[in-house]
Design a protein around this motif. Structure first.
Motif, PDB file in Angstrom:
ATOM      1  N   THR A 175     -21.612   9.560 -40.508  1.00  0.00           N
ATOM      2  CA  THR A 175     -21.155   8.215 -39.920  1.00  0.00           C
ATOM      3  C   THR A 175     -21.970   7.056 -39.194  1.00  0.00           C
ATOM      4  OG1 THR A 175     -20.790   9.328 -37.863  1.00  0.00           O
ATOM      5  CG2 THR A 175     -18.870   9.228 -39.293  1.00  0.00           C
ATOM      6  N   GLY A 176     -23.248   7.588 -39.015  1.00  0.00           N
ATOM      7  CA  GLY A 176     -24.110   6.876 -38.330  1.00  0.00           C
ATOM      8  C   GLY A 176     -23.968   6.567 -37.059  1.00  0.00           C
ATOM      9  N   THR A 213     -20.310  18.214 -30.190  1.00  0.00           N
ATOM     10  CA  THR A 213     -21.000  17.022 -31.072  1.00  0.00           C
ATOM     11  C   THR A 213     -21.488  18.053 -32.303  1.00  0.00           C
ATOM     12  OG1 THR A 213     -23.069  17.892 -30.190  1.00  0.00           O
ATOM     13  CG2 THR A 213     -22.288  16.218 -29.038  1.00  0.00           C
ATOM     14  N   CYS A 214     -21.459  17.148 -33.431  1.00  0.00           N
ATOM     15  CA  CYS A 214     -21.791  17.735 -34.691  1.00  0.00           C
ATOM     16  C   CYS A 214     -22.846  16.908 -35.325  1.00  0.00           C
ATOM     17  CB  CYS A 214     -20.527  17.727 -35.477  1.00  0.00           C
ATOM     18  SG  CYS A 214     -20.762  18.385 -37.102  1.00  0.00           S
ATOM     19  N   GLN A 215     -24.084  17.489 -35.533  1.00  0.00           N
ATOM     20  CA  GLN A 215     -25.298  16.585 -36.160  1.00  0.00           C
ATOM     21  C   GLN A 215     -24.733  16.035 -37.826  1.00  0.00           C
ATOM     22  OE1 GLN A 215     -27.598  16.342 -33.914  1.00  0.00           O
ATOM     23  NE2 GLN A 215     -28.363  14.617 -35.144  1.00  0.00           N
ATOM     24  N   LEU A 262     -14.310   7.195 -41.211  1.00  0.00           N
ATOM     25  CA  LEU A 262     -14.655   7.461 -42.432  1.00  0.00           C
ATOM     26  C   LEU A 262     -14.059   6.404 -43.663  1.00  0.00           C
ATOM     27  CD1 LEU A 262     -14.191  11.475 -43.009  1.00  0.00           C
ATOM     28  CD2 LEU A 262     -16.493  10.216 -42.341  1.00  0.00           C
ATOM     29  N   GLU A 263     -12.916   6.087 -43.211  1.00  0.00           N
ATOM     30  CA  GLU A 263     -12.394   4.971 -44.335  1.00  0.00           C
ATOM     31  C   GLU A 263     -12.556   3.715 -44.057  1.00  0.00           C
ATOM     32  OE1 GLU A 263      -8.130   6.155 -45.339  1.00  0.00           O
ATOM     33  OE2 GLU A 263      -7.828   4.132 -45.574  1.00  0.00           O
ATOM     34  N   HIS A 264     -13.054   3.282 -42.587  1.00  0.00           N
ATOM     35  CA  HIS A 264     -13.605   1.756 -42.381  1.00  0.00           C
ATOM     36  C   HIS A 264     -15.062   1.842 -42.015  1.00  0.00           C
ATOM     37  CE1 HIS A 264      -9.046   0.567 -42.084  1.00  0.00           C
ATOM     38  NE2 HIS A 264      -9.093   1.818 -41.977  1.00  0.00           N
ATOM     39  N   PRO A 265     -15.820   1.999 -43.031  1.00  0.00           N
ATOM     40  CA  PRO A 265     -17.139   1.852 -42.672  1.00  0.00           C
ATOM     41  C   PRO A 265     -17.542   0.366 -42.077  1.00  0.00           C
ATOM     42  CG  PRO A 265     -16.985   2.122 -45.072  1.00  0.00           C
ATOM     43  CD  PRO A 265     -15.758   2.356 -44.141  1.00  0.00           C
ATOM     44  N   ASP A 266     -16.732  -0.413 -42.674  1.00  0.00           N
ATOM     45  CA  ASP A 266     -16.820  -1.916 -42.202  1.00  0.00           C
ATOM     46  C   ASP A 266     -16.481  -2.165 -40.629  1.00  0.00           C
ATOM     47  OD1 ASP A 266     -14.107  -0.922 -42.993  1.00  0.00           O
ATOM     48  OD2 ASP A 266     -13.314  -3.051 -42.943  1.00  0.00           O
ATOM     49  N   GLY A 269     -24.231   3.166 -35.021  1.00  0.00           N
ATOM     50  CA  GLY A 269     -25.126   3.232 -33.933  1.00  0.00           C
ATOM     51  C   GLY A 269     -24.463   3.270 -32.711  1.00  0.00           C
ATOM     52  N   LYS A 270     -23.182   3.408 -32.668  1.00  0.00           N
ATOM     53  CA  LYS A 270     -22.420   3.474 -31.335  1.00  0.00           C
ATOM     54  C   LYS A 270     -22.323   4.967 -30.941  1.00  0.00           C
ATOM     55  CE  LYS A 270     -21.588  -1.069 -31.406  1.00  0.00           C
ATOM     56  NZ  LYS A 270     -22.674  -1.819 -30.707  1.00  0.00           N
ATOM     57  N   ARG A 271     -21.931   5.044 -29.649  1.00  0.00           N
ATOM     58  CA  ARG A 271     -21.712   6.296 -29.069  1.00  0.00           C
ATOM     59  C   ARG A 271     -20.068   6.018 -28.901  1.00  0.00           C
ATOM     60  NH1 ARG A 271     -25.575   8.986 -26.223  1.00  0.00           N
ATOM     61  NH2 ARG A 271     -24.050   9.285 -24.490  1.00  0.00           N
ATOM     62  N   VAL A 272     -19.661   7.310 -29.606  1.00  0.00           N
ATOM     63  CA  VAL A 272     -18.057   7.207 -29.887  1.00  0.00           C
ATOM     64  C   VAL A 272     -17.420   8.416 -29.316  1.00  0.00           C
ATOM     65  CG1 VAL A 272     -16.099   6.951 -31.635  1.00  0.00           C
ATOM     66  CG2 VAL A 272     -18.339   5.487 -31.752  1.00  0.00           C
TER      67      VAL A 272
END
Lengths: 322, 322
Positions: free
Chosen positions: B42-43, B34-36, B294-298, B303-306
């Motif tokens: 990315t949120g 993981t990376c803070q 990064l390219e699709h913030p939309d 808030g998701k766990r990815v």
């Protein structure tokens, strides 16, 4: 001649175990990796504890975090301070931010912009000074006098050493039967913490260090039985330029079997091998123990199970030595 | 319009679990990191399954190893064959060496020396051909006819797909509650294996892929409902140039929610971020899913766990894009 009895306070294994508990919520439990190619090249079974994958990219976060979370509420409220432009400064800054207390970092005004930005990015307050040892120390003294902050030495501190010893503790939990454990040596915080852990949890394991030949003050200190200063050190392993402290020397002279020195060209070769074959980024300092194995096939470690602590991974991608 | 019922044979979760058992003695159980910093950027909460740290530096070892250890003694004795100059060739060569059987690799005579050396280093027998698809296929057919070796396709093979699905299986074992799981898509072996595992062990998890805009045949295939060829693909992500196979397409069209395409400049940015902040080496193809975030913030994943599978780490250190 055996060294004189210990007069300094040194951490116990209980201090190290408490440090492990204390930092657990904040530090990464870093992976232990193996590499068939490097095993074949060295004729050993190598187990790499990857502190380059630790927070801030170095084992330094362990000691800084343990120290900061050891402070009383009153001490903590006044913050912490240090002089450093390297991994220790970033580690202290991040650990302070996590506890929500001020961190004061004294840095030479000549520090690279990227290091200033990293420390500032963790929310620390930077005080610049002239690039001399005297200026660093006097500026730090002023900051401490003004703020009441606790000075956190980068290595000559029992809380810091106990924190650094937790990396070896995790390594032995995963690989209990190591014949040898290795770390690089600069100020000696990582090496002395590693030695104390090893002595307590795996007394038969031999502790061996790697040191750049161009900054061989620890090697000379062991030879002479006195702390030797690091005079005009010259090596690519820029994390290992400092000399030992009294506490780290006291531990190292008792519990470290030997220090193997290595040439910079071997350090660069070892670093590149790790990047290419293990796909992880190690800084030159971190590659020193592996370089020692490559440069000293006479060290009679063939067939052994060897644990190596990769100390950090902070490099400037724009300035690679290969 | 729903896709037509499956006619192809696809791996079951039991096939994937058996693959995990089969490869366990030979493959690395790679760490999940993981990376803070990347979480903040990315949120999201990101969990990276590090197949760049797998043997031969890529997830491909899983599929190759599962296939080779699935062969009967008679089949195995005749060896395996493939045409590839990339990670699949190295993976097949190493897995064959471990089982002690011949590997025949057809490579264009124009392949980089370093890739030829890597495959030869694992003991495979290389047959060179002209650098055309026709020459590769006809040369492979000759090799198979002469040796009786089993052809192992790089992705359009149920044993290969089952092997690739074991990476996601390990990821879910460590992080069971992922909202989303992501992989890059080239031929679709990793993506389809990931989708099958996810569907079986965590049906609520959404499966999303990343693909270079300069090689967006999978994206177009999903849009049109037909496998679209990869025509003159142009991207730095050189592991993702091929088009889908019938089996991988059948799985992906049913079980992958969407494919996000990304520009090369975002891929390079994501790759550099991983090197600098996570201290691990990923190849451009591996950085594609992170680049997509990064390219699709939309994409409404805040808030998701990815979970993200880092597919590989094989880069030429002498030719970095930054």
């Amino acid at each position: 001649m055996p060294p004189p009895p210990l007069t300094e306070t040194i951490p116990t294994i209980d201090d190290i175990r408490r440090a492990a508990e204390r930092i657990r919520p904040y530090a990464h439990r870093t992976p232990v990796l193996t590499c068939q190619t490097l095993n074949q090249m060295t004729g050993m079974s190598l187990f790499f504890k990857c502190e380059n994958l630790q927070k801030v990219g170095a084992f330094k976060f362990r000691g800084a975090c343990n120290t900061i979370f050891s402070l009383s509420e009153e001490e903590a409220a006044r913050g912490v301070a240090t002089h450093s432009s390297g991994n220790h400064a970033q580690a202290l800054a991040l650990a302070a931010r996590i506890r929500g207390i001020p961190a004061h970092i004294v840095m030479p005004e000549t520090s690279p912009q990227v290091k200033q930005a990293a420390v500032a990015g963790y929310g620390a307050e930077i005080t610049f000074c002239k690039p001399t040892l005297e200026a660093r120390e006097s500026t730090l003294a002023e900051v401490v006098a003004r703020t009441g902050a606790t000075f956190v030495h980068p290595y000559n501190d029992v809380r810091v050493i106990a924190g650094q010893g937790t990396a070896a503790l995790e390594l032995f939990e995963e690989v209990p039967d190591l014949d040898v454990i290795m770390a690089p040596v600069g100020g000696g915080g990582l090496l002395s913490g590693t030695a104390l852990t090893s002595l307590a949890v795996s007394p038969a394991t031999r502790v061996i260090a790697g040191e750049p030949a161009g900054a061989d003050d620890a090697y000379r200190s062991l030879q002479t039985g006195q702390i030797q200063p690091s005079v005009q050190p010259k090596t690519i392993a820029d994390g290992l330029l400092t000399s030992l402290g009294e506490i780290t020397f006291a531990i190292i002279r008792r519990h470290v079997e030997k220090i193997l020195t290595v040439q910079d060209e071997t350090i660069i070769k070892a670093m590149r091998l790790v990047w290419e074959r293990m796909k992880i980024i190690v800084e030159p300092s971190a590659a020193v123990p592996l370089a020692a194995l490559l440069e000293h096939p006479d060290a009679e470690l063939r067939g052994k199970r060897v644990g190596i602590i990769f100390s950090g991974g902070n490099v400037d991608l724009g300035k690679l030595p290969f």
